[in-house]
Design a protein around this motif. Structure first.
Motif, PDB file in Angstrom:
ATOM      1  N   GLN A 147       0.852  -1.188   0.000  1.00 35.40           N
ATOM      2  CA  GLN A 147       0.000   0.000   0.000  1.00 35.40           C
ATOM      3  C   GLN A 147       0.884   1.233   0.000  1.00 35.40           C
ATOM      4  OE1 GLN A 147      -3.073   0.330   3.099  1.00 35.40           O
ATOM      5  NE2 GLN A 147      -2.431   2.446   3.431  1.00 35.40           N
ATOM      6  N   LEU A 148       0.615   2.136  -0.926  1.00 40.59           N
ATOM      7  CA  LEU A 148       1.236   3.466  -0.904  1.00 40.59           C
ATOM      8  C   LEU A 148       0.200   4.446  -0.387  1.00 40.59           C
ATOM      9  CD1 LEU A 148       3.098   3.646  -4.350  1.00 40.59           C
ATOM     10  CD2 LEU A 148       4.015   2.922  -2.137  1.00 40.59           C
ATOM     11  N   GLY A 149       0.649   5.398   0.432  1.00 40.09           N
ATOM     12  CA  GLY A 149      -0.277   6.386   0.957  1.00 40.09           C
ATOM     13  C   GLY A 149      -1.075   5.838   2.126  1.00 40.09           C
ATOM     14  N   TYR A 150      -1.893   6.703   2.732  1.00 40.99           N
ATOM     15  CA  TYR A 150      -2.667   6.360   3.921  1.00 40.99           C
ATOM     16  C   TYR A 150      -4.158   6.591   3.682  1.00 40.99           C
ATOM     17  CZ  TYR A 150       1.601   6.362   6.857  1.00 40.99           C
ATOM     18  OH  TYR A 150       2.820   6.099   7.435  1.00 40.99           O
ATOM     19  N   GLY A 151      -4.961   5.813   4.411  1.00 39.30           N
ATOM     20  CA  GLY A 151      -6.400   6.040   4.455  1.00 39.30           C
ATOM     21  C   GLY A 151      -7.048   6.112   3.091  1.00 39.30           C
ATOM     22  N   LYS A 152      -7.883   7.128   2.901  1.00 35.60           N
ATOM     23  CA  LYS A 152      -8.639   7.233   1.649  1.00 35.60           C
ATOM     24  C   LYS A 152      -7.741   7.579   0.463  1.00 35.60           C
ATOM     25  CE  LYS A 152      -9.826  12.110   1.376  1.00 35.60           C
ATOM     26  NZ  LYS A 152     -10.869  13.071   1.002  1.00 35.60           N
ATOM     27  N   ASN A 153      -6.518   8.031   0.730  1.00 36.24           N
ATOM     28  CA  ASN A 153      -5.600   8.412  -0.350  1.00 36.24           C
ATOM     29  C   ASN A 153      -4.613   7.306  -0.708  1.00 36.24           C
ATOM     30  OD1 ASN A 153      -6.708  11.002  -0.634  1.00 36.24           O
ATOM     31  ND2 ASN A 153      -5.474  11.791   1.041  1.00 36.24           N
ATOM     32  N   GLN A 154      -4.883   6.106  -0.256  1.00 35.67           N
ATOM     33  CA  GLN A 154      -3.989   4.995  -0.546  1.00 35.67           C
ATOM     34  C   GLN A 154      -4.211   4.433  -1.946  1.00 35.67           C
ATOM     35  OE1 GLN A 154      -5.521   0.918   1.017  1.00 35.67           O
ATOM     36  NE2 GLN A 154      -6.184   2.422   2.549  1.00 35.67           N
ATOM     37  N   VAL A 155      -3.170   3.831  -2.495  1.00 38.16           N
ATOM     38  CA  VAL A 155      -3.291   2.987  -3.686  1.00 38.16           C
ATOM     39  C   VAL A 155      -2.520   1.701  -3.385  1.00 38.16           C
ATOM     40  CG1 VAL A 155      -3.505   4.874  -5.341  1.00 38.16           C
ATOM     41  CG2 VAL A 155      -1.240   4.006  -4.777  1.00 38.16           C
ATOM     42  N   ARG A 156      -2.877   0.632  -4.056  1.00 38.78           N
ATOM     43  CA  ARG A 156      -2.211  -0.644  -3.824  1.00 38.78           C
ATOM     44  C   ARG A 156      -1.600  -1.155  -5.117  1.00 38.78           C
ATOM     45  NH1 ARG A 156      -6.841  -3.839  -0.296  1.00 38.78           N
ATOM     46  NH2 ARG A 156      -6.965  -2.350   1.428  1.00 38.78           N
ATOM     47  N   PHE A 157      -0.524  -1.892  -4.966  1.00 40.47           N
ATOM     48  CA  PHE A 157       0.040  -2.601  -6.114  1.00 40.47           C
ATOM     49  C   PHE A 157       0.667  -3.904  -5.644  1.00 40.47           C
ATOM     50  CE2 PHE A 157       3.676  -0.257  -4.527  1.00 40.47           C
ATOM     51  CZ  PHE A 157       4.775  -1.069  -4.778  1.00 40.47           C
TER      52      PHE A 157
ATOM     53  N   LEU B  79      -3.146  13.723  -3.531  1.00 36.30           N
ATOM     54  CA  LEU B  79      -2.537  13.551  -2.217  1.00 36.30           C
ATOM     55  C   LEU B  79      -2.308  12.071  -1.923  1.00 36.30           C
ATOM     56  CD1 LEU B  79      -4.720  16.060  -0.136  1.00 36.30           C
ATOM     57  CD2 LEU B  79      -2.403  16.426  -1.024  1.00 36.30           C
ATOM     58  N   SER B  80      -1.245  11.793  -1.175  1.00 35.93           N
ATOM     59  CA  SER B  80      -0.990  10.415  -0.747  1.00 35.93           C
ATOM     60  C   SER B  80      -1.241  10.237   0.750  1.00 35.93           C
ATOM     61  CB  SER B  80       0.457  10.026  -1.058  1.00 35.93           C
ATOM     62  OG  SER B  80       1.371  10.820  -0.322  1.00 35.93           O
ATOM     63  N   GLN B  81      -1.188  11.322   1.504  1.00 39.09           N
ATOM     64  CA  GLN B  81      -1.333  11.239   2.951  1.00 39.09           C
ATOM     65  C   GLN B  81      -2.741  11.645   3.378  1.00 39.09           C
ATOM     66  OE1 GLN B  81       1.570  10.875   5.109  1.00 39.09           O
ATOM     67  NE2 GLN B  81       3.285  11.416   3.807  1.00 39.09           N
ATOM     68  N   ILE B  82      -3.062  11.351   4.642  1.00 40.31           N
ATOM     69  CA  ILE B  82      -4.232  11.939   5.282  1.00 40.31           C
ATOM     70  C   ILE B  82      -3.716  12.672   6.518  1.00 40.31           C
ATOM     71  CG2 ILE B  82      -5.884  10.207   4.464  1.00 40.31           C
ATOM     72  CD1 ILE B  82      -5.680   8.876   7.244  1.00 40.31           C
ATOM     73  N   PRO B  83      -4.458  13.662   7.015  1.00 39.58           N
ATOM     74  CA  PRO B  83      -3.995  14.363   8.220  1.00 39.58           C
ATOM     75  C   PRO B  83      -3.884  13.395   9.400  1.00 39.58           C
ATOM     76  CG  PRO B  83      -5.813  15.534   7.166  1.00 39.58           C
ATOM     77  CD  PRO B  83      -5.731  14.200   6.508  1.00 39.58           C
ATOM     78  N   ILE B  84      -2.821  13.555  10.199  1.00 32.14           N
ATOM     79  CA  ILE B  84      -2.607  12.718  11.385  1.00 32.14           C
ATOM     80  C   ILE B  84      -2.326  13.622  12.578  1.00 32.14           C
ATOM     81  CG2 ILE B  84      -1.133  10.982  12.478  1.00 32.14           C
ATOM     82  CD1 ILE B  84      -0.470   9.906   9.710  1.00 32.14           C
ATOM     83  N   ILE B  85      -3.105  13.433  13.628  1.00 32.11           N
ATOM     84  CA  ILE B  85      -2.815  14.072  14.916  1.00 32.11           C
ATOM     85  C   ILE B  85      -2.466  12.960  15.896  1.00 32.11           C
ATOM     86  CG2 ILE B  85      -3.728  15.433  16.842  1.00 32.11           C
ATOM     87  CD1 ILE B  85      -5.518  16.898  14.894  1.00 32.11           C
ATOM     88  N   ALA B  86      -1.283  13.028  16.495  1.00 29.37           N
ATOM     89  CA  ALA B  86      -0.834  12.017  17.451  1.00 29.37           C
ATOM     90  C   ALA B  86      -0.863  12.620  18.847  1.00 29.37           C
ATOM     91  CB  ALA B  86       0.572  11.547  17.105  1.00 29.37           C
ATOM     92  N   VAL B  87      -1.408  11.868  19.799  1.00 28.83           N
ATOM     93  CA  VAL B  87      -1.574  12.361  21.171  1.00 28.83           C
ATOM     94  C   VAL B  87      -0.814  11.447  22.122  1.00 28.83           C
ATOM     95  CG1 VAL B  87      -3.220  12.936  22.987  1.00 28.83           C
ATOM     96  CG2 VAL B  87      -3.871  13.229  20.575  1.00 28.83           C
ATOM     97  N   THR B  88       0.066  12.038  22.922  1.00 31.22           N
ATOM     98  CA  THR B  88       0.781  11.270  23.936  1.00 31.22           C
ATOM     99  C   THR B  88       0.792  12.054  25.238  1.00 31.22           C
ATOM    100  OG1 THR B  88       2.762   9.933  24.325  1.00 31.22           O
ATOM    101  CG2 THR B  88       3.105  12.146  23.414  1.00 31.22           C
ATOM    102  N   GLY B  89       1.452  11.494  26.259  1.00 30.96           N
ATOM    103  CA  GLY B  89       1.467  12.113  27.578  1.00 30.96           C
ATOM    104  C   GLY B  89       1.252  11.051  28.637  1.00 30.96           C
ATOM    105  N   THR B  90       1.147  11.463  29.879  1.00 34.26           N
ATOM    106  CA  THR B  90       0.916  10.494  30.960  1.00 34.26           C
ATOM    107  C   THR B  90      -0.571  10.329  31.227  1.00 34.26           C
ATOM    108  OG1 THR B  90       3.033  11.091  31.977  1.00 34.26           O
ATOM    109  CG2 THR B  90       1.452   9.908  33.352  1.00 34.26           C
TER     110      THR B  90
END
Length: 847
Positions: free
Chosen positions: A164-174, A455-466
């Motif tokens: 898979q290239l790309g993420y989520g809805k913007n992915q393509v496969r080969f 586009l190949s990516q989708i927006p990503i928000i990453a959340v970390t902390g304690t």
């Protein structure tokens, strides 16, 4: 690799007799390792002077990979806080080879220490075999490499070549060199050589004359019809398997027929055309490369036998095992022996000087053939023919096999013919020809899959902390979903796509992140990212747009070499390190460790704070920075000196009327992250006011259940900071009696367990200890004793009830609840807590 040196911790290399001489003899190529000396031979100098065995094993693991054809050079060895235990880190090209190299390096080091013989060749051969089994093939790998060069992420979807290239809805496969744009009908046609030939003939494209048969009885008639010399090949074959060429007698024809039948029920019999074998590659209906292919062969010198010439040819550094090099080693098989027999040669024959002896009947690189790039000299008419063929068959990527004297003249003039059209053609002959200019044909594939503007990516928000990660993740996802996006998010209780749980459990690691990024329906990813997954296997994504750190508090210390908050900060900072340069780090200005992370951030930084007079906020906004603050009861965005009030805290259900400070902090973090992404304050406000703290929206996070005569609060607070947050809320709650159900967690430090018990003693009038699970290597009584110790330190007379059967404990607590009391269940003490409390509530309502 986590390495225990045992007694070798006291024996550096200079104290092991003969070690230096033995490693130089076994691995002389390690002379190139410069090590800290910065010069060739630097590593060997370190060994002579004395270095630790972890360092040696790191270098061995790197070197044996290089010897096996997988050159890689990064390594670090660091001692942990436990004496003799080291973390050995080194790079690899193929993961399973890396793991094997780690284990082999330990075996090699032990053999060198013990002065024992070691079969290094076995390890090198085995690593090559693993790479051949596990690694992407050259064609697939070239497309991935081209995608990576364009910052297009990729995920391998199986053990072979589905990518898979790309993420989520913007992915393509080969898969290999077939893409999701490849027509299944076209592949079907190309796989049927008879059908292909018929379609090409009807399109006035020159093909070799021939027939297809399946019964031996039809053989003689077919031979007479086509006429010698002939080529026999299986109808459904590939890579030249089952083919025999230049057949001139009926006896050989019968053998060739039976050989082809082993690969396909039907056999093609064609006229043998003399000339050169050419492959033309067409991508997106445009010719991108052409190569002349020569079958595997040797050149006689009048001295050496054919076998000796083959061995000499295989010593060419360009030849390797399978697909590891530009060329493949030549193997002697039935095809080789048959070709030699036709010339009345054997492997012991000494060919004359200058004589070319062909060893394969087909020119495939996988059988040892060679290629010469001829792209620039293909006649325009032939380019037109090939591009037309791709449309006639319907393939987006196709390899066209042509037999002709040359491609510089039109096929219609030099008698050349099209032999086959291949779906999923190999790229290796074009990427690295034996002679001529290499062609980056993978670039044409990526151009086709991701044309300019896609586009190949989708927006990503990453959340970390304690603390607060899950609630913040859920709130961010809710805001984005409320604004029309299909969101995929991961939390400590499950994986969700558009509010539907698809996987239950603690899903805050890279596997869960990848689950979301592989989903073709997801438009936006919000990923809770816990430290355990980071330490174990990384992030699961190559980069994110916004990274949020809620806070850094004492939790899980003493595990996986994380002994203090500075250690923990370095782990959490990994998320901020993955934020794109133009992205944003959202950090808690009230937490000194979060502020430390900002100093090394390579992206934009924004802060949130409960205090608008926080010096960090004041300095940040003075410079024109963006922040989210809690001021005068409002959630407010501050840009420079300007304030933009988003909503009053009392209007936001998650804050419990503004009474729960840690929930206000979560709201600030989520508001700031979504504002930075581009959502308007009014759109954020509407989402904040519709996010209701409940077992559905925020399971295990301040869930209040209202019984007839009392209330039950469920919160999975599991460390001192979390307990203090609940304590602050309970101080605002009127109740006739505060009752708590608590437990300890075995992988926490003693002082952390004791501290949670102290806090419990301060907020509860009566305490149930239910230590049914989460022992994690400890004894049940040990944890109970620590809890009792903490409670007694605060109040020696506190009422304590110990019941380690969770179902019974909850039943007793509910049955004993006084009118107006408030029962708080902390740290997921009761198995399936929310479900069990809900069942009790349902039974009360039914009665």
């Amino acid at each position: 690799m986590r390495l225990d040196l045992e007694e070798l911790e006291q024996r550096p290399t200079n104290l092991i007799d003969g070690f230096s001489e033995r490693i130089e003899k076994l691995l002389p190529s390690m002379f190139t390792h410069r090590c800290s000396k910065g010069v060739e031979g630097g590593f060997f100098t370190r060994v002579k002077e004395g270095t630790w065995m972890g360092h040696v094993i790191e270098h061995i693991a790197l070197e044996i990979q290089t010897i096996a054809g997988m050159e890689t050079g990064f390594g670090r060895t660091r001692q942990t806080k436990t004496e003799g235990i080291y973390n050995v880190v080194f790079s690899y090209l193929e993961e399973k080879v890396g793991v094997y190299a780690a284990e082999a390096a330990v075996r090699i080091a032990q053999a060198l220490i013990d002065n024992e013989e070691y079969d290094l060749e076995h390890d090198i051969r085995r690593m090559k075999e693993i790479r051949e089994l596990e690694a992407l093939g050259p064609s697939t790998g070239s497309i991935v490499q081209e995608a990576v060069s364009r910052n297009i992420p990729w995920i391998r979807l199986n053990k072979s070549s589905l990518v898979q290239l790309g993420y989520g809805k913007n992915q393509v496969r080969f898969r290999a060199t077939m893409t999701e744009k490849t027509s299944s009908i076209a592949v079907d046609i190309a796989s049927n050589k008879e059908e292909t030939k018929r379609l090409l003939t009807e399109a006035a494209i020159p093909v070799a004359s021939g027939v297809t048969i399946s019964n031996p009885e039809d053989l003689e008639a077919a031979v007479l019809k086509v006429g010698f010399p002939l080529v026999f090949k299986p109808l459904d074959g590939n890579h030249g398997k089952g083919a025999t060429i230049n057949i001139k007698t009926m006896e050989v024809a019968k053998e060739a027929f039976e050989y082809a039948k082993t690969y396909s029920r039907r056999v093609i019999i064609e006229k043998f055309i003399t000339g050169f074998d050419f492959r033309v590659l067409v991508i997106d209906h445009k010719v991108v490369a052409a190569a002349q292919r020569d079958p595997a062969h040797v050149l006689g010198n009048g001295i050496h036998t054919i076998q000796e010439l083959i061995d000499k040819e295989n010593e060419d550094p360009r030849r390797g095992y399978g697909h590891e090099n530009v060329l493949t080693e030549i193997a002697v098989d039935r095809d080789t022996l048959d070709l030699l027999a036709k010339k009345e040669y054997t492997l012991e024959t000494i060919p004359e000087k200058g004589e070319i002896v062909y060893l394969k009947s087909t020119a495939n690189l996988s059988t040892g053939g060679t290629s010469i790039d001829v792209t620039d000299i293909v006649h325009p008419q032939n380019i037109f023919i090939c591009e037309r063929i791709s449309r006639v068959i319907g393939l987006d990527i196709c390899g066209i096999d042509i037999m002709a004297q040359n491609l510089t003249q039109p096929l219609t003039e030099n008698g050349g013919v099209v032999l086959e059209v291949n779906a999923a053609p190999g790229f290796r002959m074009h990427l690295a020809p034996s002679e001529g200019l290499p062609r980056n044909v993978a670039a044409s594939v990526v151009d086709m899959l991701y044309p300019q503007g896609r586009l190949s990516q989708i927006p990503i928000i990453a959340v970390t902390g304690t603390n607060g990660k899950t609630t913040t993740t859920r709130l961010i996802a809710h805001i984005i979903r409320s604004n029309g996006k299909r969101v995929g998010y991961t939390t400590s209780d499950g994986v969700y796509v558009h509010n539907t749980m698809l996987m239950k459990g603690d899903t805050t690691g890279p596997v869960s992140a990848e689950f979301i990024l592989k989903d073709p329906t997801v438009e936006f990813a919000v990923l809770e990212t816990a430290r355990g997954g980071i330490l174990r296997a990384g992030l699961g994504f190559n980069a994110c747009d916004i990274g949020v750190v809620t806070n850094i508090q004492e939790d899980h210390l003493g595990i996986s070499d994380i002994h203090n908050l500075d250690d923990l900060t370095r782990v959490k900072a990994v998320v901020i390190g993955a934020v794109r340069r133009k992205g944003w780090a959202v950090l808690n200005a009230d937490n000194g460790y979060c502020v430390k992370i900002a100093r090394d951030a390579r992206c934009n930084v924004a802060y949130f704070s409960m205090d608008e007079n926080n010096p960090v906020i004041k300095e940040h906004c003075k410079k024109g920075g963006i922040a989210a603050i809690y001021e005068n009861g409002y959630i407010t965005i501050k840009t420079g000196d300007w304030k933009l009030r988003v909503d009053k805290a009392t209007h936001i259900p998650l804050t419990f009327g503004g009474a729960v400070n840690f929930m206000i902090q979560n709201v600030l973090a989520a508001t700031l992250a979504t504002y930075l992404w581009g959502y308007k304050p009014e759109d954020i406000r509407l989402a904040l006011e519709t996010f209701i703290p409940s077992a559905a929206h925020t399971p295990g996070r301040m869930n209040v259940f209202r019984f007839k005569d009392f209330k039950v609060l469920v919160d999975f607070a599991h460390n001192p900071d979390g307990f203090n947050g609940v304590k602050a809320y309970l101080q605002s709650v009127e109740a006739t009696e505060h009752v708590g159900i608590i437990s300890g967690t075995g992988d926490r430090r003693d002082e952390d367990i004791i501290e949670t018990a102290r806090i419990s003693a301060q907020m509860f009038d009566k305490i149930y200890i239910c230590q049914e699970k989460y022992l994690r290597g400890r004894k049940q009584d040990e944890l109970i004793d620590l809890l009792i110790k903490g409670i007694k330190e605060v109040d020696p007379n506190k009422e304590i009830i110990i019941n380690n059967r969770s179902t019974e404990c909850l039943q007793i607590a509910i049955d004993s609840a006084k009118k107006g009391s408030y029962l708080t269940i902390l740290s997921n003490t009761i198995d399936n807590t929310i479900q069990r409390v809900t069942e009790h509530l349902d039974r009360e309502l039914e009665s």
